[in-house]
Each structure stands twice: as C-alpha cells, then as structure tokens.
Design an enzyme around this catalytic site. Structure first.
Site, PDB file in Angstrom:
ATOM      1  N   GLN A  80     -39.310  -6.821  -6.221  1.00 57.28           N
ATOM      2  CA  GLN A  80     -40.358  -7.842  -6.301  1.00 57.28           C
ATOM      3  C   GLN A  80     -40.398  -8.499  -7.684  1.00 57.28           C
ATOM      4  OE1 GLN A  80     -43.505  -4.916  -4.309  1.00 57.28           O
ATOM      5  NE2 GLN A  80     -44.369  -6.931  -4.631  1.00 57.28           N
ATOM      6  N   HIS A  81     -41.098  -9.621  -7.750  1.00 57.96           N
ATOM      7  CA  HIS A  81     -41.581 -10.252  -8.988  1.00 57.96           C
ATOM      8  C   HIS A  81     -40.559 -10.972  -9.874  1.00 57.96           C
ATOM      9  CE1 HIS A  81     -45.018  -7.772  -8.005  1.00 57.96           C
ATOM     10  NE2 HIS A  81     -44.411  -6.652  -8.368  1.00 57.96           N
ATOM     11  N   ASP A 243     -39.162  -5.489  -1.767  1.00 60.04           N
ATOM     12  CA  ASP A 243     -38.657  -4.193  -1.284  1.00 60.04           C
ATOM     13  C   ASP A 243     -39.764  -3.276  -0.770  1.00 60.04           C
ATOM     14  OD1 ASP A 243     -39.589  -3.746  -3.885  1.00 60.04           O
ATOM     15  OD2 ASP A 243     -37.734  -2.831  -4.601  1.00 60.04           O
TER      16      ASP A 243
END
Ligand SMILES: Nc1ncnc2c1ncn2[C@@H]1O[C@H](COP(=O)(O)OP(=O)(O)O)[C@@H](O)[C@H]1O
Ligand SMILES: O=C(CO)[C@@H](O)[C@H](O)COP(=O)(O)O
Length: 507
Positions: A80-81, A243
């Site tokens: 992520q991110h 994920d």
C-alpha cells in the site's frame, strides 16, 4: 484459472489458482531491491516490479504447463501507499517512495497543521481516517518540496497496484481499498477529497485515477502486456487492491469477527466491517476501505521481518535454523528486550524512533536470546494492536497468521501464547496473492454478468471459510508468563516514547 500477483516490499509473488479444483497449482517469488541511501529513504524502481511480475508469471506458467488459453483473468495486489508518478509520456519520473519511507515526516506534520488552519477542522475528521507518514500524501508533499522540477512534470499519480494495472490494461483507474491509504481519499464517500488536493496543487485532482467499484474489472490485458507476460490478450484484469485488502479476501476475512495478522516487512492486523466505523480517540486504527465494497480497519507496525532479518544476518542465522534457534531461548529471553524500531516506529506512531536492546548480561547476550528478543519485540509491538482493537469494541477469539513469518511454526505458537488466542496458519500463507486471484475470478464473473452484481462469498474456496489449516491453541502456563513480560515490555516502551514525540506527525 486465474493469476494472483502480489508485489510486496521484499519481492513479488505470483500464484496460479485453479478455481474448479479450488487449489493453488504453483507459486513463484522474485525479489526486488530497495534504495536506502539517505536516513528514512525507502524507494524502489517500478520497473523492478514489472520485471519480477514478468519472471513470476512465466515461472508459474512453465512449472504447470497450463496453456495460456486457460487463464481467464489476473488480479494485482501490492504494498500500500507507495507513490508512483508518471509524466505526459507515461515515463516514471523518479523511483517510488514506499510506505516505509519516512523522509516526509516533518513536511506532513506542517501540512496537517496548515490544513486545519485553512479549513477549520482536522483532515482526519474530513476523510474519516488519520494520516500517518506511511500514507501517500506525505510522499507527494516531499516531492513538491524537495524536487519541484519532478513535481511540475507530474501527469499521473498512482499507487503501486495502480501502476501495475495501468501497465497491464492501459486504463487509469483505481478502487477504494488502496485509494483509502492515500490521505486524500474520503473513506466514507469513497471519492477523492478535493479540499486537500487543492491545498497541494490546483491541478492535482485531474492527475488522479478514476475510482471504480471493487467488483469491477479494471480492464483487459492489452496486447503488448500480454506479449511481455506470455499470456493471451484481452483477459480480465480485476480492480486489484492493496496487499492487506487482498490478504483479507485470501483469508476469508470478509465479514466481522475475524482478524488477519500479517508478518511481512510490516506487521498488520485487519478486520472487516460492513460500515465505516468512527475511530476518534483511536488514531492508530487506519480505517481503510476494503477491496470488497466494505471497510477494513487496520493497525500496522513498521518493522517485522526487516528487523528480524537484520539481526539474523548479523548473527549468521539461516532461515532454516530460525525455529530451532528461537526455541533454544525461553519466553522473555532471560530479561533481554529488543525495541525493533530500526526504521522508526508506526505503533507507537514515532517515525523518528531508533532501535534499542536493553537488559544485557554476560549470561543472556547469546544468539538464541537475541533472536528471541527481537521476535518478541516485533510481536509485542504488533499485539498492542489487538488491545487497541478490543478497546474500540472489536473482539476476536482467533487470529489467522499470514505473510513470510507464518512459515515459522514456533513464532506462530509464540503468538498464540502472547495473545491468548487460537492461531490459524492457513494452507496458503501467500494470502495476498490468493486474494488477488479470487478477486480476479469475482471481477471476471461480474464482467460477464449483465444482471445483478455477483456476490463474492460463494467464490471463496470452501477450505478458506471452514478455517482449514493448522490451528495452535495457547498454552495457559506460558500465556500466564507472557502476560507479565508483555506488561513489563510496554512499560519500557512508554518510558521511551517521550524522546520522540516532538517529531511525530500528529494533528
Ligand atoms: N520459515 C520462516 N521462518 C521465519 N521467517 C520466515 C520464514 N520464511 C520467510 N520468513 C520471513 O518472511 C520474510 C518475507 O515476508 P513477506 O510476507 O514475503 O514480506 P513482504 O510482503 O513485505 O515482501 C522473509 O524476509 C523472512 O524474514
Ligand atoms: O503500510 C502498510 C499497511 O498500511 C503495509 O502493510 C504495506 O502494505 C506493506 O506490506 P508488506 O510488504 O509488509 O506486506
């Protein structure tokens, strides 16, 4: 059959999912390097993700000798991110700054303060989620402040899974699960939050992907990408997701009451909710959307296997000797404590924190005790998240463990003893890749259906919902010992917090 791809921090896993027989036919893993030259910097080249995906897909196809005409769809899960920025010619402008990059700590803190001054309320109140340094927002601010020429060239802003999907289909789209980890997405309305974008740059909104629903196909595999992967063109590519969102699907965590614990580079705990919940006063809970149309409150730590690997490499302990070495030391490692914040901490939210070892004596400073102390340290930090969930009213009586660490039976047993909960080790620990493949099936079915939306639950394999896998019950006597050790450990954590509080990006 469906391919599930999971681009994690350490590498990409690819899995081939046989829907009819409900089994994984093959898996593969290809590592990607990390750029880590400045303090706090953690970056990766998106081309390394593409290469790893290509090698992984070709690997599983070769291993199984399944014909390419049998593959009906692909699902992509990714860390992520991370911030991926492309120019007008679709060239990657600079390496992706990852979730674990903390260079933007000071800039994010200033921005959150400016946002509140400008609009009169906190950003978290407006978007329904607090924004730690892991989120994409801080990374975008960092590029604007430190690399203005790069910022000026931005034409598209993406997350890692958006980038892989864009490569596969040519469509510039995202879905709510991963988007909810940006810091500029309204997690209640499931739309981009215009006021925060306007404060960064008036043109930014136009550079973000279209948001589609999680059950929708992101698109179809374009001819060039199909040739690159050795697959047939025009197969479905699902909406995909972060994920943790995909791991929730891959562990059957799609209704309240279950909790998934991931032991990867990061440690996470996540649980599904049918509505967005108010977590005011519980700032460590990241109230994400899920990639199933619901929500996924999650608590994350910064350091798990990264810190353990550093200790292991230093002591020359091979992964195959992990369990034996761990078990050669007793709970509490004879008084040795490791505070494993080698990359700063996220729980507690102290990005500037440094790692520490305390309580060393001539007797306990040995390899087994040192290994046990770091495994206990990362686990004590992560298990604090269970206490926080419980305090917010989210209760569980078992925990499903996934990620690389789930391969260690000894560690999973330790988690049962520390939490007092029954632990499940699923048959497929690569839950994010499995979840991605299952989501691909879901989106495939929906792309073929012109009637009502096809629901997800009936598409989960039976063995997932019946919690098949190994279960480990806590040992009451060891749990009792751990209760005191855990309290002592967190008393020591509390003493250390004050040192780093000034640097923490809070609103
Ligand atoms: N048998 C094992 N025992 C303990 N740890 C393991 C074992 N197998 C893998 N791991 C750990 O899992 C890590 C990889 O975890 P993974 O979930 O794949 O990470 P990420 O998703 O962040 O890329 C490895 O670096 C290793 O430390
Ligand atoms: O930042 C988070 C969750 O908010 C991390 O969980 C990343 O999504 C990375 O995952 P792993 O590579 O550790 O699996």
């Amino acid at each position: 059959m469906f391919l599930g791809i999971d681009c994690g921090t350490q590498g990409t896993k690819v899995l081939l999912w046989d829907v009819e027989n409900q089994q994984v036919l093959a898996t593969s893993f290809h590592a990607h390097p990390l750029l880590n030259e400045r303090p706090g910097q953690k970056e990766q080249h998106p081309t390394d993700w593409l290469n790893a995906m290509r090698a992984g897909v070709r690997d599983v196809m070769e291993k199984t000798a399944v014909g390419r005409d049998k593959i009906l769809g692909i699902g992509v899960s990714a860390q992520q991110h991370g911030l991926v920025i492309l120019d007008q010619n679709d060239r990657v402008i600079r390496p992706a700054k990852l979730w674990c990059d903390t260079e933007s700590t000071a800039g994010l803190k200033r921005f959150l303060h400016d946002y509140q001054s400008m609009y009169g309320h906190r950003l978290s109140a407006d978007i329904g989620i607090p924004v730690p340094v892991a989120f994409t927002l801080g990374k975008l601010l960092w590029v604007k402040q430190h690399e203005s020429a790069h910022f000026a060239r931005i034409d598209k802003v993406m997350l890692p899974h958006d980038y892989l999907n864009y490569f596969l289909t040519g469509n510039f789209r995202t879905e709510p699960g991963d988007a909810s980890g940006t810091g500029y997405f309204d997690t209640r309305l499931k739309t981009w939050h215009t006021p925060v974008l306007a404060l960064i740059d008036p043109t930014l909104h136009s550079k973000l992907p279209e948001v589609i629903a999680s059950h929708q196909a992101q698109g179809f595999l374009r001819v060039e990408a199909a040739a690159y992967l050795g697959l047939s063109a025009d197969i479905v590519v699902s909406s995909g997701g972060g994920d943790n969102m995909m791991s929730a699907i891959g562990t059957g965590n799609i209704a309240p009451g279950r909790v998934t614990m991931s032991l990867g580079t990061s440690g996470t705990l996540s649980t599904c909710q049918p509505e967005q919940i108010d977590c005011s006063g519980f700032e460590d809970i990241n109230t994400f959307c899920s990639s199933t149309g619901a929500w996924l409150p999650l608590i994350s730590t910064m350091n798990v296997t990264n810190s353990i690997n550093t200790y292991r490499q230093l002591m020359d302990i091979d992964i195959k000797d992990f369990d034996n070495t761990l078990m050669a030391s007793q709970p509490g490692a004879e008084g040795l404590f490791s505070f494993p914040w080698l990359n700063g901490a996220r729980l507690p939210n102290l990005p500037g924190a440094r790692g520490e070892i305390s309580g060393m004596t001539m007797a306990n400073f040995t390899k087994p005790h040192l290994l046990r102390s770091v495994v206990e340290g990362v686990t004590f930090n992560l298990c604090k998240g269970i206490e926080i969930f419980n305090a917010r009213g989210l209760m569980f009586d078992s925990v499903t463990i996934i990620g690389g660490g789930a391969n260690s039976r000894a560690w999973c047993g330790m988690i049962a003893d520390i939490t007092g909960l029954t632990v499940t080790r699923p048959a497929v620990p690569d839950a994010a890749a499995l979840g991605a493949a299952i989501q691909a099936h879901w989106c495939f079915r929906n792309s073929a259906s012109h009637a009502e939306t096809v629901p997800l639950p009936p598409l989960l394999p039976e063995w997932l919902t019946s919690e098949q896998g190994e279960t480990i019950a806590p040992d009451p006597a060891i749990s009792e010992r751990y209760r005191q050790i855990y309290q002592n450990y967190h008393a020591e954590v509390d003493k250390r917090k004050a040192r780093y509080l000034d640097e923490s990006p809070s609103e």
